[in-house]
Every structure is written in C-alpha cells, then in structure tokens.
Scaffold this motif. Structure first.
Motif, mmCIF file in Angstrom:
data_model
loop_
_atom_site.group_PDB
_atom_site.id
_atom_site.type_symbol
_atom_site.label_atom_id
_atom_site.label_comp_id
_atom_site.label_asym_id
_atom_site.label_seq_id
_atom_site.Cartn_x
_atom_site.Cartn_y
_atom_site.Cartn_z
ATOM 1 N N THR A 99 0.830 -1.204 0.000
ATOM 2 C CA THR A 99 0.000 0.000 0.000
ATOM 3 C C THR A 99 0.865 1.255 0.000
ATOM 4 O OG1 THR A 99 -1.710 -1.242 1.170
ATOM 5 C CG2 THR A 99 -1.934 1.151 1.143
ATOM 6 N N ALA A 100 1.917 1.260 0.811
ATOM 7 C CA ALA A 100 2.824 2.415 0.845
ATOM 8 C C ALA A 100 3.533 2.587 -0.498
ATOM 9 C CB ALA A 100 3.845 2.242 1.963
ATOM 10 N N TYR A 101 3.990 1.498 -1.071
ATOM 11 C CA TYR A 101 4.688 1.558 -2.362
ATOM 12 C C TYR A 101 3.765 2.106 -3.450
ATOM 13 C CZ TYR A 101 8.017 0.195 -5.992
ATOM 14 O OH TYR A 101 8.914 0.221 -7.031
ATOM 15 N N SER A 102 2.492 1.756 -3.383
ATOM 16 C CA SER A 102 1.538 2.187 -4.406
ATOM 17 C C SER A 102 1.290 3.694 -4.389
ATOM 18 C CB SER A 102 0.208 1.450 -4.237
ATOM 19 O OG SER A 102 -0.523 1.935 -3.116
ATOM 20 N N ILE A 103 1.553 4.343 -3.293
ATOM 21 C CA ILE A 103 1.285 5.783 -3.180
ATOM 22 C C ILE A 103 2.195 6.585 -4.098
ATOM 23 C CG2 ILE A 103 1.427 7.760 -1.599
ATOM 24 C CD1 ILE A 103 0.378 5.845 0.604
ATOM 25 N N ASP A 104 3.459 6.179 -4.221
ATOM 26 C CA ASP A 104 4.434 6.958 -4.989
ATOM 27 C C ASP A 104 4.877 6.307 -6.300
ATOM 28 O OD1 ASP A 104 4.523 9.078 -3.184
ATOM 29 O OD2 ASP A 104 6.012 8.084 -1.939
ATOM 30 N N HIS A 105 4.204 5.235 -6.716
ATOM 31 C CA HIS A 105 4.607 4.544 -7.943
ATOM 32 C C HIS A 105 3.397 4.262 -8.826
ATOM 33 C CE1 HIS A 105 7.943 3.752 -5.157
ATOM 34 N NE2 HIS A 105 8.685 3.734 -6.243
ATOM 35 N N VAL A 106 3.606 4.255 -10.120
ATOM 36 C CA VAL A 106 2.522 3.953 -11.060
ATOM 37 C C VAL A 106 2.503 2.468 -11.438
ATOM 38 C CG1 VAL A 106 2.387 6.285 -11.986
ATOM 39 C CG2 VAL A 106 3.892 4.616 -13.075
ATOM 40 N N SER A 107 3.555 1.755 -11.063
ATOM 41 C CA SER A 107 3.590 0.318 -11.307
ATOM 42 C C SER A 107 4.529 -0.337 -10.305
ATOM 43 C CB SER A 107 4.055 0.008 -12.734
ATOM 44 O OG SER A 107 5.388 0.394 -12.912
ATOM 45 N N ILE A 108 4.379 -1.640 -10.191
ATOM 46 C CA ILE A 108 5.240 -2.440 -9.333
ATOM 47 C C ILE A 108 5.955 -3.434 -10.238
ATOM 48 C CG2 ILE A 108 5.347 -4.074 -7.421
ATOM 49 C CD1 ILE A 108 2.666 -2.825 -6.444
ATOM 50 N N GLU A 109 7.281 -3.358 -10.249
ATOM 51 C CA GLU A 109 8.096 -4.289 -11.028
ATOM 52 C C GLU A 109 8.955 -5.097 -10.063
ATOM 53 O OE1 GLU A 109 10.046 -2.674 -14.608
ATOM 54 O OE2 GLU A 109 9.078 -0.786 -14.061
#
Length: 191
Positions: A99-109
């Motif tokens: 959830t925290a990572y999703s706040i500042d990124h448009v994708s997860i690689e």
C-alpha cells in the motif's frame, strides 16, 4: 463447492493473513463462491484473527436482510463473481509495504526471484477521488480485471483486490506481492 469446506478455508487463511498484517482488525474482506449465485463473506464487524462461523454470512446475488451485516466490500465481491467465472476466492487486503509503495509509484516491477517469476509489471490503479469510491468500486474493479486480464488489482493508497481458484493461492499471491514491495523498499533504502 462445499459450504463447510469453504468456510474452514476462509477461517484458516484469514487468520494467517491477519498475523502477516494483510488485514486490519476491522479492515479487509475475504469470500468464497459457493454456487454461481451465492458466496460466503465476512461480516462488517468481523475480526480476522480467529473468525468464527458467526463472523461470516452467506449471501445470494439477490439482496436480502443478510446484506445489512455483510462486509462493505460485498458488492465488489459479487460483481467479480458475476463477471469472472474462474474467481472462486476473493480478498481485499491492505498489506503495508504494498500500500505504501503504491502511493508513490505507477507500477510495481518485482526485482526478487519469486515476485519476478509470478508477476509482470503490475499497474497501480489511481482512483483519483476518494469521495465516491465505494459507489464506483464494484464496476471499476471487475472491469479493470476483465480488461487487463488479471486477477490482481493494486489500488493507489488503498490496497489490493485478488481473486484465485484456491484459498491457498489467494494468500500466496498477497504474500508474494507484499514481499516484493518490502524488498523493493529495502533495496532502495540501502542505495
């Protein structure tokens, strides 16, 4: 699918997911399809660590009094079940690293082996405004999953919806996503 078996699977998996901090005390949802028009889901006041039969309710696609006690996410689960035949188990979870990572990124690689082997580049869906999210969510989530041909929807600052064919795979998918985001966080902090 057998109702008793599905309930036992939900209780077992939700306890593990709660202990991993994927569900909050009253935050999250988990369900299992029983028939094409019915599913079992947690009630809105359920505590996920040690769910009992009283914490779950059997819902039909035709709404009745039981919907009043059901999770706020029930309409979302229903819409996924109605539109995606292979969905047998669904959860909404809010793992902290994801959830925290999703706040500042448009994708997860994912850069770790297990995350990389399981997932491609995962798009982070931005709901833009929070005010009417629960009105839009049932149709937007199912439509996203169908259009993107995915069983995972990461939502910016909100969490993740996942469907799978087994309860085990449901928990495994959320765990792999959370672990990949945790490792991305640690890798960045070491640089």
């Amino acid at each position: 699918m057998n109702v008793e078996y599905s309930i036992n699977e939900i209780k077992r998996i939700s306890s593990s997911m709660f202990k991993k901090n994927f569900f909050g005390v009253f935050h999250g949802s988990i369900s299992a399809r029983i028939e094409h028009n019915q599913f079992v889901i947690n009630k809105k006041d359920a505590i996920f660590d040690g769910l009992s039969n009283d914490d779950l309710t059997l819902l039909y696609s035709k709404k009745d009094y039981r919907w009043n006690d059901a999770s706020i996410d029930s309409d979302i689960h229903l819409n996924i079940y109605k539109n995606i035949g292979e969905a047998k188990y669904i959860c909404y979870a809010m793992p902290p690293y994801l959830t925290a990572y999703s706040i500042d990124h448009v994708s997860i690689e994912p850069k770790d082996y297990f995350g990389f082997m399981k997932f491609d580049n995962i798009f982070v869906y931005d709901i833009k405004q929070f005010d009417d999210w629960y009105e839009r969510a049932p149709s937007e989530i199912a439509r996203f999953m169908i259009e993107k041909n995915t069983n995972v929807m990461v939502i910016k600052g909100y969490g993740v919806y996942v469907y799978e064919r087994t309860a085990y795979d449901l928990a495994k998918t959320v765990a792999l996503l959370e672990n990949s985001c945790k490792l991305l966080y640690y890798a960045k902090s070491f640089n």
